[in-house]
Design a protein around this motif. Structure first.
Motif, PDB file in Angstrom:
ATOM      1  N   GLN A 102       0.830  -1.207   0.000  1.00 48.17           N
ATOM      2  CA  GLN A 102       0.000   0.000   0.000  1.00 48.17           C
ATOM      3  C   GLN A 102       0.865   1.257   0.000  1.00 48.17           C
ATOM      4  O   GLN A 102       0.622   2.201  -0.773  1.00 48.17           O
ATOM      5  CB  GLN A 102      -0.907   0.003   1.232  1.00 48.17           C
ATOM      6  N   ALA A 105       2.649   1.741  -3.411  1.00 51.77           N
ATOM      7  CA  ALA A 105       1.731   2.151  -4.476  1.00 51.77           C
ATOM      8  C   ALA A 105       1.414   3.635  -4.388  1.00 51.77           C
ATOM      9  O   ALA A 105       1.258   4.311  -5.414  1.00 51.77           O
ATOM     10  CB  ALA A 105       0.446   1.328  -4.412  1.00 51.77           C
ATOM     11  N   VAL A 106       1.323   4.147  -3.166  1.00 49.21           N
ATOM     12  CA  VAL A 106       1.086   5.580  -2.985  1.00 49.21           C
ATOM     13  C   VAL A 106       2.312   6.388  -3.421  1.00 49.21           C
ATOM     14  O   VAL A 106       2.195   7.430  -4.064  1.00 49.21           O
ATOM     15  CB  VAL A 106       0.744   5.880  -1.508  1.00 49.21           C
ATOM     16  N   MET A 109       4.001   5.303  -8.205  1.00 52.32           N
ATOM     17  CA  MET A 109       3.027   4.813  -9.182  1.00 52.32           C
ATOM     18  C   MET A 109       3.717   4.258 -10.421  1.00 52.32           C
ATOM     19  O   MET A 109       3.123   3.469 -11.160  1.00 52.32           O
ATOM     20  CB  MET A 109       2.068   5.938  -9.577  1.00 52.32           C
ATOM     21  N   LEU A 115      -2.119  -4.095  -7.505  1.00 51.79           N
ATOM     22  CA  LEU A 115      -1.824  -4.591  -6.160  1.00 51.79           C
ATOM     23  C   LEU A 115      -2.561  -5.887  -5.870  1.00 51.79           C
ATOM     24  O   LEU A 115      -3.711  -6.058  -6.277  1.00 51.79           O
ATOM     25  CB  LEU A 115      -2.281  -3.577  -5.105  1.00 51.79           C
ATOM     26  N   THR A 195      -4.418   4.919   1.491  1.00 50.02           N
ATOM     27  CA  THR A 195      -4.928   3.809   0.691  1.00 50.02           C
ATOM     28  C   THR A 195      -6.269   4.175   0.040  1.00 50.02           C
ATOM     29  O   THR A 195      -6.538   3.770  -1.099  1.00 50.02           O
ATOM     30  CB  THR A 195      -5.067   2.539   1.551  1.00 50.02           C
ATOM     31  N   LEU A 198      -5.926   5.574  -3.469  1.00 52.41           N
ATOM     32  CA  LEU A 198      -5.375   4.778  -4.568  1.00 52.41           C
ATOM     33  C   LEU A 198      -6.423   4.531  -5.655  1.00 52.41           C
ATOM     34  O   LEU A 198      -7.602   4.315  -5.362  1.00 52.41           O
ATOM     35  CB  LEU A 198      -4.854   3.438  -4.045  1.00 52.41           C
ATOM     36  N   ARG A 199      -5.966   4.539  -6.891  1.00 52.18           N
ATOM     37  CA  ARG A 199      -6.830   4.252  -8.041  1.00 52.18           C
ATOM     38  C   ARG A 199      -6.050   3.343  -8.988  1.00 52.18           C
ATOM     39  O   ARG A 199      -5.482   3.778  -9.984  1.00 52.18           O
ATOM     40  CB  ARG A 199      -7.238   5.552  -8.757  1.00 52.18           C
ATOM     41  N   LEU A 200      -5.993   2.082  -8.658  1.00 56.11           N
ATOM     42  CA  LEU A 200      -5.307   1.110  -9.499  1.00 56.11           C
ATOM     43  C   LEU A 200      -5.951  -0.255  -9.277  1.00 56.11           C
ATOM     44  O   LEU A 200      -6.579  -0.493  -8.241  1.00 56.11           O
ATOM     45  CB  LEU A 200      -3.806   1.064  -9.205  1.00 56.11           C
ATOM     46  N   THR A 202      -6.811  -3.723  -8.032  1.00 59.65           N
ATOM     47  CA  THR A 202      -6.437  -4.319  -6.750  1.00 59.65           C
ATOM     48  C   THR A 202      -7.246  -5.590  -6.515  1.00 59.65           C
ATOM     49  O   THR A 202      -8.447  -5.627  -6.761  1.00 59.65           O
ATOM     50  CB  THR A 202      -6.681  -3.335  -5.591  1.00 59.65           C
ATOM     51  N   ILE A 225     -10.432   1.022  -1.986  1.00 61.60           N
ATOM     52  CA  ILE A 225      -9.944   1.263  -3.343  1.00 61.60           C
ATOM     53  C   ILE A 225     -11.073   0.966  -4.327  1.00 61.60           C
ATOM     54  O   ILE A 225     -11.497  -0.190  -4.451  1.00 61.60           O
ATOM     55  CB  ILE A 225      -8.722   0.375  -3.643  1.00 61.60           C
TER      56      ILE A 225
END
Length: 262
Positions: A102, A105-106, A109, A115, A195, A198-200, A202, A225
């Motif tokens: 986490q 990822a922050v 990127m 994730l 967290t 986050l926009r990915l 997961t 997320i």
């Protein structure tokens, strides 16, 4: 065995699969080392670059005096991936490894495009719980805590198997100072706010019988997320990649396919 010198910290890492393939990075849980993933790696599709490493204070990596901060553990992962030239990887983290995932990822990127958060949360336990565990580890060693830890890690059936002796040995042979120092890092971590930003892609994975990070706790973090997927692996505790490696590998393979990683 491979060692990366990360600004004076020597980190043990291993690579399997295709060195030119799409990278998938694995981070281990508290009290284990990169062997945690031994039964999953051979079950994954060919053509991937599969990277795993021992967290600081664990396995064959250095164990400098603690306490550690979560930011240090995230920086270790960041520096290792820079050292290995990894970009646009899928980062798979279990327990403390999922907290590192986490944070990374922050922060980076460019390194993490997706994730997998396994048996983890944005915040785990209470400071008082971790303080007690740190005190016991430093005063009495990990053997004094082993039975209670294994009860949280594994279902009763697995604990009654011959294999449990191997996992107990792995646990008690980790450096007590490294274990305690990583406990301090977990104690000081609350990733709910970062967290939730986050926009990915997961995937969250939980064990139905996890005594450390129950499925509802994992789900709560994953749902921070938008669009994240969530799976519960049945007949598994805190380490489903050990108890149910085929189910874990299937969930991971499905996710990699869905996000076009491979």
């Amino acid at each position: 065995m491979r060692v990366a010198d990360l600004d004076g910290l020597r980190v043990h890492w291993r690579e399997d699969g295709d060195p030119a393939g799409a990278p998938v990075v694995f981070a281990n849980s508290l009290g284990t080392d990169l062997r945690l993933w031994d039964a999953v790696i051979p079950r994954l599709p060919a053509g991937l670059r599969l990277i795993r490493y021992d967290l600081r204070g664990h396995g064959l990596s250095d164990a400098p005096p603690g306490p550690y901060a979560m930011g240090q553990l995230v920086t270790d992962a960041e520096r290792l991936l820079d050292h290995l030239g990894v970009r646009d990887g899928v980062f798979v983290g279990l327990s403390i490894g999922g907290m590192i995932a986490q944070g990374l990822a922050v922060k980076r990127m460019d390194q993490v495009r997706a994730l997998v958060l396994s048996n983890t949360a944005a915040r785990i336990g209470t400071p008082e719980m971790w303080e007690a565990r740190i005190a016991t580890a430093r005063a009495e060693g990990l053997a004094a805590m082993a039975d209670a830890i294994l009860e949280r890690w594994f279902t009763r059936g697995f604990r009654e198997s011959a294999e449990i002796a191997l996992w107990r040995n792995m646990l008690i042979r980790q450096p007590a100072e490294g274990y305690a120092a990583c406990c301090a890092a977990i104690s000081g971590t609350d990733f709910y706010t970062p967290t939730s930003g986050l926009r990915l892609p997961t995937l969250g994975i939980a064990g139905s019988d996890d005594g450390s990070t129950p499925a509802d706790l994992v789900r709560e973090t994953v749902e921070l997320i938008p669009g994240a997927e969530f799976r519960v692996i049945r007949r598994a505790g805190h380490l489903p990649c050990v108890e149910q490696p085929a189910a874990f590998a299937e969930a991971l393979t499905d996710f990699l396919s869905a996000v076009g990683h491979g």
